[in-house]
Design a protein around this motif. Structure first.
Motif, PDB file in Angstrom:
ATOM      1  N   ALA A   1       1.282  -1.312   0.087  1.00  0.00           N
ATOM      2  CA  ALA A   1      -0.002  -0.269  -0.037  1.00  0.00           C
ATOM      3  C   ALA A   1       0.629   1.178   0.191  1.00  0.00           C
ATOM      4  O   ALA A   1       0.267   2.345  -0.753  1.00  0.00           O
ATOM      5  CB  ALA A   1      -1.177   0.541   1.514  1.00  0.00           C
ATOM      6  N   LEU A   2       1.886   1.063  -0.092  1.00  0.00           N
ATOM      7  CA  LEU A   2       2.960   2.442  -0.067  1.00  0.00           C
ATOM      8  C   LEU A   2       3.845   3.532  -0.989  1.00  0.00           C
ATOM      9  O   LEU A   2       3.427   2.083  -2.130  1.00  0.00           O
ATOM     10  CB  LEU A   2       4.488   2.252   1.192  1.00  0.00           C
ATOM     11  N   THR A   3       3.724   4.250  -1.333  1.00  0.00           N
ATOM     12  CA  THR A   3       3.991   4.914  -2.860  1.00  0.00           C
ATOM     13  C   THR A   3       5.457   3.960  -2.751  1.00  0.00           C
ATOM     14  O   THR A   3       6.087   3.630  -2.093  1.00  0.00           O
ATOM     15  CB  THR A   3       4.413   6.197  -2.490  1.00  0.00           C
ATOM     16  N   ALA A   4       5.472   4.297  -3.872  1.00  0.00           N
ATOM     17  CA  ALA A   4       7.440   4.140  -4.208  1.00  0.00           C
ATOM     18  C   ALA A   4       8.081   5.154  -3.153  1.00  0.00           C
ATOM     19  O   ALA A   4       9.412   3.941  -2.776  1.00  0.00           O
ATOM     20  CB  ALA A   4       7.484   5.030  -5.915  1.00  0.00           C
ATOM     21  N   LYS A   5       8.254   5.799  -2.936  1.00  0.00           N
ATOM     22  CA  LYS A   5       9.173   7.037  -1.712  1.00  0.00           C
ATOM     23  C   LYS A   5       9.020   6.430  -0.085  1.00  0.00           C
ATOM     24  O   LYS A   5      10.121   5.713   0.430  1.00  0.00           O
ATOM     25  CB  LYS A   5       8.755   8.056  -1.345  1.00  0.00           C
TER      26      LYS A   5
ATOM     27  N   ALA B   1      13.660 -10.560   7.601  1.00  0.00           N
ATOM     28  CA  ALA B   1      14.219 -12.553   7.462  1.00  0.00           C
ATOM     29  C   ALA B   1      13.997 -12.617   6.910  1.00  0.00           C
ATOM     30  O   ALA B   1      14.867 -13.014   5.367  1.00  0.00           O
ATOM     31  CB  ALA B   1      13.632 -13.198   8.911  1.00  0.00           C
ATOM     32  N   ARG B   2      12.784 -12.227   5.613  1.00  0.00           N
ATOM     33  CA  ARG B   2      12.649 -12.175   4.325  1.00  0.00           C
ATOM     34  C   ARG B   2      13.418 -11.285   3.255  1.00  0.00           C
ATOM     35  O   ARG B   2      14.440 -12.059   2.470  1.00  0.00           O
ATOM     36  CB  ARG B   2      11.072 -11.575   3.875  1.00  0.00           C
ATOM     37  N   PHE B   3      13.953 -10.803   3.999  1.00  0.00           N
ATOM     38  CA  PHE B   3      15.602  -9.665   3.199  1.00  0.00           C
ATOM     39  C   PHE B   3      16.819 -10.761   3.324  1.00  0.00           C
ATOM     40  O   PHE B   3      17.323 -10.884   2.515  1.00  0.00           O
ATOM     41  CB  PHE B   3      16.015  -8.446   3.458  1.00  0.00           C
ATOM     42  N   GLU B   4      17.130 -11.135   4.234  1.00  0.00           N
ATOM     43  CA  GLU B   4      18.100 -12.646   4.486  1.00  0.00           C
ATOM     44  C   GLU B   4      17.638 -13.602   3.758  1.00  0.00           C
ATOM     45  O   GLU B   4      18.931 -14.555   3.584  1.00  0.00           O
ATOM     46  CB  GLU B   4      18.373 -12.189   6.207  1.00  0.00           C
ATOM     47  N   ALA B   5      16.264 -13.778   3.976  1.00  0.00           N
ATOM     48  CA  ALA B   5      16.547 -14.821   2.968  1.00  0.00           C
ATOM     49  C   ALA B   5      16.790 -14.882   0.982  1.00  0.00           C
ATOM     50  O   ALA B   5      17.283 -15.607   1.238  1.00  0.00           O
ATOM     51  CB  ALA B   5      14.883 -14.950   3.243  1.00  0.00           C
TER      52      ALA B   5
ATOM     53  N   GLN C   1       8.393   7.040  13.070  1.00  0.00           N
ATOM     54  CA  GLN C   1       8.814   6.455  11.665  1.00  0.00           C
ATOM     55  C   GLN C   1       8.637   5.342  11.692  1.00  0.00           C
ATOM     56  O   GLN C   1       8.193   4.206  10.804  1.00  0.00           O
ATOM     57  CB  GLN C   1       9.795   6.891  10.944  1.00  0.00           C
ATOM     58  N   LEU C   2       8.857   4.641  12.688  1.00  0.00           N
ATOM     59  CA  LEU C   2       9.445   3.413  13.130  1.00  0.00           C
ATOM     60  C   LEU C   2       8.224   2.411  12.448  1.00  0.00           C
ATOM     61  O   LEU C   2       8.239   1.648  12.084  1.00  0.00           O
ATOM     62  CB  LEU C   2      10.678   2.542  13.527  1.00  0.00           C
TER      63      LEU C   2
ATOM     64  N   ARG D   1      11.115   1.719   3.790  1.00  0.00           N
ATOM     65  CA  ARG D   1      10.588   1.157   4.482  1.00  0.00           C
ATOM     66  C   ARG D   1      12.466  -0.033   3.753  1.00  0.00           C
ATOM     67  O   ARG D   1      12.854  -0.775   4.693  1.00  0.00           O
ATOM     68  CB  ARG D   1       9.459  -0.109   3.716  1.00  0.00           C
ATOM     69  N   ALA D   2      12.027  -0.378   2.679  1.00  0.00           N
ATOM     70  CA  ALA D   2      13.805  -0.900   1.863  1.00  0.00           C
ATOM     71  C   ALA D   2      15.101  -0.385   2.342  1.00  0.00           C
ATOM     72  O   ALA D   2      15.659  -1.178   3.512  1.00  0.00           O
ATOM     73  CB  ALA D   2      13.932  -0.883   1.003  1.00  0.00           C
ATOM     74  N   ARG D   3      14.701   0.506   3.073  1.00  0.00           N
ATOM     75  CA  ARG D   3      16.161   1.009   3.669  1.00  0.00           C
ATOM     76  C   ARG D   3      16.616   0.979   5.101  1.00  0.00           C
ATOM     77  O   ARG D   3      17.011   1.209   5.587  1.00  0.00           O
ATOM     78  CB  ARG D   3      16.112   2.745   3.778  1.00  0.00           C
ATOM     79  N   ILE D   4      15.043   1.205   5.842  1.00  0.00           N
ATOM     80  CA  ILE D   4      14.876   0.623   6.984  1.00  0.00           C
ATOM     81  C   ILE D   4      15.444  -1.103   7.151  1.00  0.00           C
ATOM     82  O   ILE D   4      16.129  -1.545   7.808  1.00  0.00           O
ATOM     83  CB  ILE D   4      14.093   1.499   8.094  1.00  0.00           C
ATOM     84  N   VAL D   5      14.839  -1.845   6.453  1.00  0.00           N
ATOM     85  CA  VAL D   5      15.561  -3.257   6.410  1.00  0.00           C
ATOM     86  C   VAL D   5      16.460  -3.416   6.687  1.00  0.00           C
ATOM     87  O   VAL D   5      17.140  -4.407   7.242  1.00  0.00           O
ATOM     88  CB  VAL D   5      14.115  -3.774   5.557  1.00  0.00           C
TER      89      VAL D   5
END
Length: 210
Positions: free
Chosen positions: A4-8, A64-68, A47-48, A13-17
């Motif tokens: 549901a997030l925008t591209a930004k 975990a998904r990122f590490e997988a 924000q978190l 979110r990806a940067r946080i992960v």
């Protein structure tokens, strides 16, 4: 949430992960705090929790998904090019090097211990990782068959499943002992099995020509 997030928003979110993954690798899942992650990623508490409303467990599942995904990425490009014995050997060396680099610490395993393997999200991540890994190994075995290096009748899916089971067993022992001997044995024996099957193809082909 992520869909549901925008591209930004997805980029944030990806940067946080990714930042959280770095912190957890450095400090360990049991010791890293949300404050550590916020400091590393430059995010506020609000924000978190905007991106991970369920808190730390939701963030840990995302990591975990990122590490997988990294498990498979670390094996590329070799895992996607298993069409010769040389490529299988290069892939084998990359797998051994990856797990020897981790030693007795597996980021993905530590995450699942913290989150709980029984959680549906955690089980889904492991199931998808193994499915993709087995599929790519099976594709490699089919590529060998297409090149006449193993029998076309070889059950690629079953053989890939056995090889993956051997790898996971070797990794588990290595996590307990710090010794990669069993992992190397599983990989070498699996590849040698394919080579022996391939030698039979070559012998039959020679007989036909004679």
């Amino acid at each position: 949430m992520a869909e549901a997030l925008t591209a930004k928003g997805r980029a944030t979110r990806a940067r946080i992960v990714a930042g959280a993954a770095e912190v957890l690798r450095e400090q360990g899942v049991a010791f890293a705090t949300l404050d550590d992650i916020r400091d590393r990623t430059g995010t506020s508490k609000s924000q978190l929790f905007h991106y991970f409303p369920e808190g730390k467990d939701e963030l840990l599942l995302a990591v975990a998904r990122f590490e997988a995904d990294r498990v498979l990425e670390d094996q590329q490009p070799h895992l996607g090019r298993l069409d010769s014995w040389e490529s299988w050997q290069r892939w084998r060396d990359v797998v051994v090097e990856r797990y020897e680099r981790h030693g007795d610490h597996c980021p993905l395993g530590s995450l699942f211990l913290q989150v709980g393997r029984s959680r549906p999200g955690a089980r889904a991540i492991v199931t998808e990782l193994m499915r993709q890994w087995q599929r790519q190994l099976a594709d490699g075995i089919r590529a060998l068959a297409a090149n006449g290096l193993v029998p076309a009748t070889l059950d690629a899916d079953r053989t890939a499943a056995a090889l993956l089971a051997g790898i996971q067993g070797g990794v588990t022992i290595m996590m307990s002992t710090g010794d990669s001997t069993h992992l190397k044995a599983a990989l070498d024996t699996g590849i040698e099995h394919l080579r022996v099957m391939g030698a039979g193809v070559g012998a039959r082909a020679s007989g036909v020509r004679a």
